[in-house]
Design an enzyme around this catalytic site. Structure first.
Site, PDB file in Angstrom:
ATOM      1  N   GLY A 147       1.844   2.735  10.796  1.00 39.42           N
ATOM      2  CA  GLY A 147       2.755   3.556  10.752  1.00 39.42           C
ATOM      3  C   GLY A 147       3.691   3.761  11.902  1.00 39.42           C
ATOM      4  N   GLU A 198      -7.161   5.115   7.209  1.00 41.83           N
ATOM      5  CA  GLU A 198      -6.773   6.534   6.970  1.00 41.83           C
ATOM      6  C   GLU A 198      -8.085   7.114   6.037  1.00 41.83           C
ATOM      7  OE1 GLU A 198      -3.246   5.696   5.054  1.00 41.83           O
ATOM      8  OE2 GLU A 198      -2.292   5.170   7.117  1.00 41.83           O
ATOM      9  N   SER A 208       2.600  -2.102  10.511  1.00 42.01           N
ATOM     10  CA  SER A 208       4.107  -2.185  10.578  1.00 42.01           C
ATOM     11  C   SER A 208       4.795  -3.424  10.321  1.00 42.01           C
ATOM     12  CB  SER A 208       4.506  -1.775  12.247  1.00 42.01           C
ATOM     13  OG  SER A 208       4.153  -0.463  12.335  1.00 42.01           O
ATOM     14  N   LYS A 230       0.243   4.186  -0.525  1.00 43.81           N
ATOM     15  CA  LYS A 230      -0.605   5.691   0.037  1.00 43.81           C
ATOM     16  C   LYS A 230      -0.202   6.533  -0.980  1.00 43.81           C
ATOM     17  CE  LYS A 230      -0.419   3.301   4.627  1.00 43.81           C
ATOM     18  NZ  LYS A 230      -0.241   3.566   6.126  1.00 43.81           N
ATOM     19  N   ASN A 268       0.884  -1.096  -0.040  1.00 44.10           N
ATOM     20  CA  ASN A 268      -0.111  -0.057  -0.236  1.00 44.10           C
ATOM     21  C   ASN A 268       0.930   1.134   0.127  1.00 44.10           C
ATOM     22  OD1 ASN A 268      -1.847   1.780   0.557  1.00 44.10           O
ATOM     23  ND2 ASN A 268      -2.220   1.367   2.484  1.00 44.10           N
ATOM     24  N   HIS A 292      -9.825   1.778   4.202  1.00 40.18           N
ATOM     25  CA  HIS A 292      -8.520   1.840   4.878  1.00 40.18           C
ATOM     26  C   HIS A 292      -8.925   2.833   6.164  1.00 40.18           C
ATOM     27  CE1 HIS A 292      -4.542   2.953   6.080  1.00 40.18           C
ATOM     28  NE2 HIS A 292      -4.214   1.740   5.639  1.00 40.18           N
ATOM     29  N   GLU A 340      -6.387  -4.430  10.308  1.00 36.63           N
ATOM     30  CA  GLU A 340      -5.265  -3.290  10.739  1.00 36.63           C
ATOM     31  C   GLU A 340      -5.549  -2.684  11.687  1.00 36.63           C
ATOM     32  OE1 GLU A 340      -3.049  -2.197   6.708  1.00 36.63           O
ATOM     33  OE2 GLU A 340      -4.957  -1.124   6.881  1.00 36.63           O
TER      34      GLU A 340
HETATM   35  P1  PGA Z   1       2.340   0.439   7.761  1.00 39.59           P
HETATM   36  O1  PGA Z   1       0.897   0.614   6.989  1.00 39.59           O
HETATM   37  O2  PGA Z   1       2.785  -0.802   7.343  1.00 39.59           O
HETATM   38  O3  PGA Z   1       3.209   1.446   7.365  1.00 39.59           O
HETATM   39  O4  PGA Z   1       2.006   0.401   9.272  1.00 39.59           O
HETATM   40  C1  PGA Z   1       0.031  -0.470   6.797  1.00 39.59           C
HETATM   41  C2  PGA Z   1      -1.288   0.163   6.154  1.00 39.59           C
HETATM   42  O5  PGA Z   1      -1.815   1.211   6.478  1.00 39.59           O
HETATM   43  O6  PGA Z   1      -1.901  -0.497   5.088  1.00 39.59           O
END
Ligand code: PGA
Length: 253
Positions: free
Chosen positions: A175, A99, A215, A11, A9, A97, A169
């Site tokens: 993140g 976000e 992560s 982003k 992903n 997601h 998630e």
């Molecule tokens: P990350 O993000 O691996 O940077 O924690 C995962 C995601 O948001 O899909």
């Protein structure tokens, strides 16, 4: 064996040129995928055609969108419809997601519409669910995720449900460098699978890939993916590095 998926992903990261370099870096590793393994690249909309071209001819490498509109078409400036994705041969789309839920106010009902539009267009939704830290702290994560699934997915037919991929998630792990422990991930994945078994049946529940996100990196992928109910990962930060993401693909069961 159930499908195992390493999904990148990106982003809102990387220029077109950086994205091309990253894809080349990963594809040059020539990692061969088994029939049940997939490597998926969820890239920004303007790079979808590039990603599709890059992975063409590579068995089980695919491009994915990161979102789509909850409307079919029309006067919705700035939106991208599932049908548009289909028209450029995109077969996967991340939906819900955290976000998107947090910064763009996407709610369970609107996500249900997006899921329906994806399915109508032959696109597999990678449907994200997961709890915040405050919900985890009071131990309410199981009920919270159940509501997300109930309000967005559980009205679909068994046939449709079998076309979906779920990504669990925990928001507190995205993140932050804080990964859920293997035990915490396995526990929630088993819970999610059990919800599908109760609503549909065991065979359907066993068919659905459930990815872990939060992560994931080369150093922890193998251990996470080794859990019986963890079928790969949705990877943000670590998917922006060719060496890291290549190791994550290699860590698939
Ligand atoms: P990350 O993000 O691996 O940077 O924690 C995962 C995601 O948001 O899909």
């Amino acid at each position: 064996m159930r499908q195992q998926i390493a999904a990148a992903n990106w982003k809102m990261n990387l220029t077109y040129q950086q994205g091309e370099q990253l894809l080349d870096g990963i594809l040059n590793e020539n990692i061969e995928l088994a029939n049940h393994q997939l490597a998926v690249f969820a890239v920004p909309f303007p790079y979808l055609t590039l990603a599709t071209q890059k992975v063409s001819g590579r068995k089980n490498y695919l491009a994915s969108a990161q979102n789509c509109s909850d409307q079919k078409s029309g006067a919705y400036t700035g939106e991208v419809a599932a049908e548009m994705l289909k028209s450029i041969n995109i077969r996967y789309c991340v939906l819900g997601h955290s976000e998107r839920r947090e910064y763009f106010s996407e709610r369970n009902q609107s996500l249900a519409q997006r899921v329906a539009l994806c399915l109508e267009n032959g696109i597999t939704p990678i449907f994200c669910c997961g709890e915040t830290l405050s919900i985890r702290e009071v131990g309410a994560q199981e009920g919270y995720v159940e509501t997300q699934l109930m309000e967005s997915l559980f009205h679909f037919s068994e046939e449709d449900i079998r076309k979906m991929v779920i990504a669990y998630e925990p928001i507190w792990a995205i993140g932050t460098g804080k990964t859920a422990s293997v035990g915490q991930a396995q526990e929630m994945h088993a819970h999610i699978r059990n919800l599908f078994a109760k609503k549909y049946n065991k065979a359907t529940a066993n068919h659905i890939p459930i990815l872990y996100g939060g992560s994931v990196k080369a150093a922890n992928a193998k251990e996470l993916f080794h859990s019986p109910d963890v079928d790969g990962g949705l990877v943000g930060g670590a998917s922006l590095n060719a060496t890291e993401f290549s190791s994550i693909i290699r860590a698939l069961k």
